[in-house]
Enzyme design. Structure first.
Site, short mmCIF file in Angstrom:
data_model
loop_
_atom_site.label_atom_id
_atom_site.label_comp_id
_atom_site.label_asym_id
_atom_site.label_seq_id
_atom_site.Cartn_x
_atom_site.Cartn_y
_atom_site.Cartn_z
N HIS A 1 0.84 -1.20 0.00
CA HIS A 1 0.00 0.00 0.00
C HIS A 1 0.87 1.24 0.00
CE1 HIS A 1 0.40 1.06 4.34
NE2 HIS A 1 0.35 -0.25 4.56
N CYS B 1 3.58 -4.43 6.62
CA CYS B 1 3.16 -4.17 5.24
C CYS B 1 4.32 -3.70 4.38
CB CYS B 1 2.05 -3.11 5.20
SG CYS B 1 0.47 -3.73 5.79
#
Length: 185
Positions: A149, A160
């Site tokens: 992301h 992430c």
């Protein structure tokens, strides 16, 4: 007797099909059943009679999986992440389509695990349910709560893969459910 011959042929056909890796060879054809009728008595059933000629076992071959030039990942990957160099790529048919692009990944206590995963879902304007409703634009999830992301390229994440806005949009557009993501150290 006829039933035993046919049953024996079915077993031999199934074993041959398993060894060669094709389901089509596992099922006897009408011609194979007719051929079984022509076998000498006992050739398939194990009863007295001439033994069938030995057959060579088919060679077992694994699919060739090569590394994609310029990446540490295999040609089966659609997205590649190299944690040690903080880089990521998009791959199509074993060829780099985009990248390398800079990334950041999981910090101490929140390390991004290496392995091979599949994209599970995408969320354009996702917000974290674990970290104070933090924005996670262009999220592409591939390992539980771990996703590509848009995020900081100077601060490590909670697992992430942070990408620039442009790279996050590109990964979001290119990746789909089921696509393979390979994470290497």
């Amino acid at each position: 007797m006829r039933v035993l011959r046919i049953l024996g042929l079915v077993v031999i056909s199934a074993v041959t099909g398993v060894l060669s890796g094709t389901a089509a060879e596992a099922a006897p054809t009408a011609a194979a059943i007719v051929a079984a009728e022509a076998l000498p008595s006992g050739a398939v059933t194990g009863r007295a009679g001439p033994a069938p000629a030995p057959m060579a076992a088919p060679a077992l071959t694994a699919p060739v999986v090569s590394r994609v030039a310029g990446t540490p990942c295999r040609s089966t990957a659609r997205a590649c992440i190299e944690l040690s160099s903080n880089r990521a790529w998009l791959i199509s048919n074993g060829i780099v389509q985009y990248g390398p692009v800079p990334i950041t990944h999981g910090r101490e206590g929140w390390r991004t695990p290496p392995g091979t995963f599949a994209v599970t879902f995408k969320s354009l304007n996702h917000r974290s349910s674990l970290f104070n409703d933090a924005p996670m634009p262009y999220s592409v999830f591939f390992n539980g709560g771990i996703a590509f992301h848009q995020g900081s390229l100077t601060q490590e994440s909670h697992g992430c893969i942070h990408l620039s806005r442009t790279a996050a949009r590109t990964f979001f557009t290119a990746l789909n459910g089921g696509d393979v993501v390979q994470v290497v150290t």
